[in-house]
Scaffold this motif. Structure first.
Motif: not given
Length: 435
Positions: A33-36, A55-66, A76-83, A88-90
């Motif tokens: 899960v990428l967050l602003d 049963g989902f394992d969610l991994d929260f990250k800031l979208a600009d996390d390097p 692949y480390l993930y099965d799904g991607l949530i934007l 976010t520009e980049r």
């Protein structure tokens, strides 16, 4: 030494790499899960909790996390991607537009949430998925007849929509009684992309424009052509959800009461939670996910599959089809599954009968044409993963010693030959002995 270091590096990743999503194992799911802003984790917690409770394992990250990455060492480390990062520009790390498209091309699922002032990056991702957001960065969907009365004071950008797609496999069998609250940007579907579908549409009176300025030109998006939420199932069965509103997923909209303009019915709770929960089940393959097993064919009355068939043989074909219910595989019941006996074009096209326990079967006669044939099942139905099954088998003609001694169809020719012989002898005798 280098191989040992690589192995030690991969050890922490083994639990994730070994339990990744597959058609046979759709229960093991990890999503990034990428967050602003990390504050979204709490303001939209009800939606995330609904995923975690299933049963989902969610991994929260800031979208600009390097440090973010979708894959490592080719896995692949993930099965799904949530934007949830519309501005976010980049992206940070190794994630970019190409990486996200490769993620989908590899059969993984994606949720893209845009909003007003959506960045060019989010718009490009949506465009690649067959969706075009309004080009005006400040535009919002405005509706002066289908807005939420109880929640707004003259603000007609808070839409109360109940124009849902009519497909139980996508939204579940239970009807969504309350309208869904939507506040954000609208989009249109690319007519060249036949895979994308509108799930939640605007009313005929809606239009897309900047609500803070007067209309100088006709809006580019109007009426039911405006899609509020769309979905796409790619040809590799990867699923994508695209929404134009981030608030739509918020706790406030989940729990808010709603009364649609022009209606006397006031609902204590909006339909957002039910709508998005059911829709997320479809996106993450908890519903509408099919698999086919035990594909078999044999001569009638026999059990073993032959190496080839002979023309005019009677054969039997069967397959078992199951649907994932979210926890287990259940028999799939339908009356539109067909099998083709195919060589350049279908020589036989048969509907498969079913015992309503997942077993589909039929019987037919091999056509009087020899060559290399295929048993083909190409099953595509709205909301379900597609099935493409094929088995190749040669068909030979009769051998010289397999024909009947006397062919019934040739009796007229036999009769003509013997009658000619008999006539010849009679004519000869009459000619020789008759003066």
């Amino acid at each position: 030494m280098a191989k040992l270091l690589l192995f030690l590096t991969l050890i922490p990743l083994l639990p994730f790499l070994c339990t990744s999503f597959s058609p046979e194992n759709p229960s093991s799911r990890r999503a990034l899960v990428l967050l602003d802003d990390l504050a979204l984790k709490s303001s939209h917690s009800d939606f995330f909790k609904s995923l975690q409770s299933r049963g989902f394992d969610l991994d929260f990250k800031l979208a600009d996390d390097p440090k973010i990455a979708l894959q490592r060492y080719g896995q692949y480390l993930y099965d799904g991607l949530i934007l949830f990062c519309p501005t976010t520009e980049r992206f940070g790390g190794s994630v970019d537009l190409a990486a996200i498209l490769d993620f989908v091309d590899s059969g993984h699922d994606l949720i893209v949430v845009a909003d007003t002032n959506a960045s060019d990056l989010i718009r490009e991702i949506a465009t690649e998925c067959g969706v075009d957001f309004d080009e005006d960065a400040a535009a919002m969907v405005v509706d002066h007849t289908s807005y939420a009365v109880s929640e707004t004071e003259g603000d007609h950008t808070l839409i109360a929509s109940d124009d849902f797609i009519k497909a139980d496999v996508i939204l579940g069998g239970k009807k969504i009684e309350a309208p869904v609250l939507f506040q954000g940007i609208g989009h249109s579907l690319n007519p060249a992309n036949t895979l994308v579908l509108k799930v939640l549409s605007a009313s005929p009176s809606a239009y897309s424009a900047n609500p803070k300025t007067k209309l100088a030109n006709p809006p580019s998006l109007t009426g039911s052509a405006i899609s509020l939420v769309s979905i796409l199932q790619a040809r590799n069965n990867a699923r994508i959800l695209i929404s134009g509103s981030l608030n739509m997923f918020s706790n406030r909209f989940f729990k808010s009461g709603v009364q649609k303009a022009g209606s006397s019915i006031k609902h204590e709770k909006s339909g957002n939670e039910q709508f998005l929960t059911e829709l997320s089940k479809w996106v993450f393959h908890e519903r509408g996910h099919l698999k086919a097993v035990n594909v078999r064919h044999n001569n009638a009355g026999e059990a073993d599959e032959p190496a080839m068939y002979r023309i005019s043989d009677d054969l039997e074909y069967s397959v078992e089809i199951y649907e994932w219910s979210g926890t287990s595989w259940e028999p799939y019941v339908a009356d539109d599954v067909q099998v083709q006996f195919y060589m350049m074009s279908p020589y036989v096209l048969k509907n498969l009968s079913t015992d309503k326990k997942g077993h589909y079967f039929t019987a037919f006669k091999v056509p009087d044409v020899y060559g290399v044939f295929q048993f083909k099942v190409e099953y595509q139905r709205l909301g379900y993963t597609s099935l493409s099954l094929s088995k190749q088998i040669p068909v030979r003609p009769y051998r010289h010693n397999e024909y009947e001694r006397f062919i019934p169809a040739a009796y007229p020719y036999y009769g003509a030959a013997f009658s000619m012989m008999a006539g010849f002898f009679i004519f000869t005798g009459v000619h020789l002995y008759n003066k």
